[in-house]
Write a protein that holds these residues in place. Structure first.
Motif, PDB file in Angstrom:
ATOM      1  N   LEU A  39       0.731  -1.185   0.037  1.00 52.24           N
ATOM      2  CA  LEU A  39       0.051   0.141  -0.075  1.00 52.24           C
ATOM      3  C   LEU A  39       0.824   1.284  -0.048  1.00 52.24           C
ATOM      4  CD1 LEU A  39      -2.791   1.117   0.027  1.00 52.24           C
ATOM      5  CD2 LEU A  39      -2.793   1.122   2.340  1.00 52.24           C
ATOM      6  N   CYS A  40       0.763   2.126  -1.027  1.00 55.90           N
ATOM      7  CA  CYS A  40       1.752   3.238  -1.148  1.00 55.90           C
ATOM      8  C   CYS A  40       0.777   4.556  -1.580  1.00 55.90           C
ATOM      9  CB  CYS A  40       2.675   3.189  -2.212  1.00 55.90           C
ATOM     10  SG  CYS A  40       3.856   1.773  -2.022  1.00 55.90           S
ATOM     11  N   ARG A  41       1.219   5.730  -1.093  1.00 59.94           N
ATOM     12  CA  ARG A  41       0.789   7.015  -1.500  1.00 59.94           C
ATOM     13  C   ARG A  41       2.179   7.693  -1.935  1.00 59.94           C
ATOM     14  NH1 ARG A  41      -3.590   4.942  -0.810  1.00 59.94           N
ATOM     15  NH2 ARG A  41      -5.295   5.417   0.828  1.00 59.94           N
ATOM     16  N   SER A  42       1.596   8.818  -2.881  1.00 64.69           N
ATOM     17  CA  SER A  42       2.717   9.611  -3.343  1.00 64.69           C
ATOM     18  C   SER A  42       2.148  11.070  -3.448  1.00 64.69           C
ATOM     19  CB  SER A  42       3.324   9.239  -4.645  1.00 64.69           C
ATOM     20  OG  SER A  42       2.347   9.247  -5.397  1.00 64.69           O
ATOM     21  N   GLU A  43       2.569  12.097  -3.183  1.00 63.18           N
ATOM     22  CA  GLU A  43       2.142  13.581  -3.728  1.00 63.18           C
ATOM     23  C   GLU A  43       3.313  14.114  -4.076  1.00 63.18           C
ATOM     24  OE1 GLU A  43       0.524  17.164  -1.102  1.00 63.18           O
ATOM     25  OE2 GLU A  43      -0.306  15.114  -0.806  1.00 63.18           O
ATOM     26  N   SER A  44       3.087  15.233  -5.056  1.00 65.24           N
ATOM     27  CA  SER A  44       4.152  15.836  -5.779  1.00 65.24           C
ATOM     28  C   SER A  44       4.152  17.347  -5.293  1.00 65.24           C
ATOM     29  CB  SER A  44       4.287  15.761  -7.233  1.00 65.24           C
ATOM     30  OG  SER A  44       4.777  14.474  -7.436  1.00 65.24           O
ATOM     31  N   PHE A  45       5.114  18.293  -5.321  1.00 64.46           N
ATOM     32  CA  PHE A  45       4.922  19.758  -5.038  1.00 64.46           C
ATOM     33  C   PHE A  45       6.190  20.280  -5.793  1.00 64.46           C
ATOM     34  CE2 PHE A  45       7.782  18.173  -1.726  1.00 64.46           C
ATOM     35  CZ  PHE A  45       8.509  19.154  -1.343  1.00 64.46           C
ATOM     36  N   VAL A  46       5.894  21.699  -6.230  1.00 67.07           N
ATOM     37  CA  VAL A  46       6.923  22.379  -7.051  1.00 67.07           C
ATOM     38  C   VAL A  46       7.929  22.732  -6.131  1.00 67.07           C
ATOM     39  CG1 VAL A  46       7.322  24.358  -8.359  1.00 67.07           C
ATOM     40  CG2 VAL A  46       5.207  23.126  -8.573  1.00 67.07           C
ATOM     41  N   ALA A  47       9.239  22.526  -6.449  1.00 59.65           N
ATOM     42  CA  ALA A  47      10.540  22.909  -5.855  1.00 59.65           C
ATOM     43  C   ALA A  47      10.551  24.523  -5.584  1.00 59.65           C
ATOM     44  CB  ALA A  47      11.717  22.314  -6.347  1.00 59.65           C
ATOM     45  N   ARG A  48      11.048  25.049  -4.499  1.00 59.63           N
ATOM     46  CA  ARG A  48      11.150  26.434  -4.264  1.00 59.63           C
ATOM     47  C   ARG A  48      12.569  26.634  -4.969  1.00 59.63           C
ATOM     48  NH1 ARG A  48       9.379  29.411   0.164  1.00 59.63           N
ATOM     49  NH2 ARG A  48      11.662  29.846   0.479  1.00 59.63           N
ATOM     50  N   ARG A  49      13.569  25.722  -4.907  1.00 60.81           N
ATOM     51  CA  ARG A  49      14.702  26.033  -5.356  1.00 60.81           C
ATOM     52  C   ARG A  49      15.390  24.689  -6.056  1.00 60.81           C
ATOM     53  NH1 ARG A  49      17.411  29.124  -0.559  1.00 60.81           N
ATOM     54  NH2 ARG A  49      16.284  31.191  -0.988  1.00 60.81           N
ATOM     55  N   ASP A  50      16.177  24.836  -7.100  1.00 61.60           N
ATOM     56  CA  ASP A  50      16.768  23.562  -7.462  1.00 61.60           C
ATOM     57  C   ASP A  50      17.685  23.166  -6.408  1.00 61.60           C
ATOM     58  OD1 ASP A  50      15.316  23.628  -9.671  1.00 61.60           O
ATOM     59  OD2 ASP A  50      17.150  23.953 -11.202  1.00 61.60           O
ATOM     60  N   PRO A  51      17.921  21.695  -6.315  1.00 61.21           N
ATOM     61  CA  PRO A  51      18.882  21.342  -4.980  1.00 61.21           C
ATOM     62  C   PRO A  51      20.259  21.099  -5.522  1.00 61.21           C
ATOM     63  CG  PRO A  51      17.427  19.520  -5.902  1.00 61.21           C
ATOM     64  CD  PRO A  51      16.878  20.786  -6.899  1.00 61.21           C
ATOM     65  N   GLN A  52      20.832  21.924  -6.121  1.00 60.47           N
ATOM     66  CA  GLN A  52      22.123  21.719  -6.633  1.00 60.47           C
ATOM     67  C   GLN A  52      22.933  21.548  -5.758  1.00 60.47           C
ATOM     68  OE1 GLN A  52      22.921  25.332  -8.955  1.00 60.47           O
ATOM     69  NE2 GLN A  52      21.375  24.708 -10.636  1.00 60.47           N
ATOM     70  N   GLN A  53      22.992  22.238  -4.664  1.00 58.20           N
ATOM     71  CA  GLN A  53      23.905  22.022  -3.326  1.00 58.20           C
ATOM     72  C   GLN A  53      23.183  21.309  -2.296  1.00 58.20           C
ATOM     73  OE1 GLN A  53      25.855  25.940  -3.605  1.00 58.20           O
ATOM     74  NE2 GLN A  53      27.828  24.708  -4.345  1.00 58.20           N
ATOM     75  N   GLY A  54      22.107  20.856  -2.111  1.00 59.60           N
ATOM     76  CA  GLY A  54      21.341  20.398  -1.245  1.00 59.60           C
ATOM     77  C   GLY A  54      19.753  20.803  -1.316  1.00 59.60           C
ATOM     78  N   ALA A  67       5.176  13.441   3.846  1.00 54.11           N
ATOM     79  CA  ALA A  67       5.433  11.960   4.398  1.00 54.11           C
ATOM     80  C   ALA A  67       4.718  11.686   5.784  1.00 54.11           C
ATOM     81  CB  ALA A  67       6.769  11.830   4.601  1.00 54.11           C
ATOM     82  N   GLU A  68       4.879  12.740   6.774  1.00 55.96           N
ATOM     83  CA  GLU A  68       4.153  12.505   8.163  1.00 55.96           C
ATOM     84  C   GLU A  68       2.443  12.205   7.856  1.00 55.96           C
ATOM     85  OE1 GLU A  68       5.578  15.559  10.481  1.00 55.96           O
ATOM     86  OE2 GLU A  68       7.491  14.381  10.930  1.00 55.96           O
ATOM     87  N   ARG A  69       1.764  12.969   6.803  1.00 55.62           N
ATOM     88  CA  ARG A  69       0.493  13.184   6.576  1.00 55.62           C
ATOM     89  C   ARG A  69       0.284  11.914   5.932  1.00 55.62           C
ATOM     90  NH1 ARG A  69      -1.810  14.528   2.071  1.00 55.62           N
ATOM     91  NH2 ARG A  69      -0.215  16.043   1.563  1.00 55.62           N
TER      92      ARG A  69
END
Length: 81
Positions: A39-54, A67-69
Motif C-alpha cells: 500500500l503506497c501513497r505519493s504526492e508531488s509539489f513544485v520545488a522552491r529552489r533547485d537542489p544543486q547543493q542540497g 510524508a508524515e501525513r
C-alpha cells in the motif's frame, strides 16, 4: 524522466518514505509505502529552489510534513490507528 533521491527512511512501524527530485518538472515527489502490505501513497509539489547543493530547508520541511501525513492516511486505511 530523471529523478534524484533526496532522502529516504524507514520508521519503526515499517513505513518506507522517500523524497525524489524530478529534474524534468522541477518538482519533488514524496512516496510512502507500508512494508509488506503493498500500500503506497505519493504526492508531488513544485520545488522552491533547485537542489544543486542540497535540498532547500523549506522544501525539506514540506516534504517531511507530506510524508508524515501520508503515513497517517495509510495507517487509517489499514485500521492501525
Amino acid at each position: 524522466m530523471s529523478k534524484s533521491i533526496m532522502w529516504a527512511e524507514t520508521d519503526a512501524k515499517g513505513f518506507e518514505s522517500e523524497c525524489l527530485f524530478n529534474e524534468d518538472s522541477r518538482s519533488y515527489e514524496v512516496m510512502v509505502c507500508a512494508s509488506g502490505r503493498r500500500l503506497c501513497r505519493s504526492e508531488s509539489f513544485v520545488a522552491r529552489r533547485d537542489p544543486q547543493q542540497g535540498m532547500d530547508e523549506e522544501d525539506r520541511r514540506t516534504s517531511v510534513a507530506i510524508a508524515e501525513r501520508l503515513v497517517v492516511e495509510i495507517e487509517h486505511e489499514l485500521g492501525d490507528r
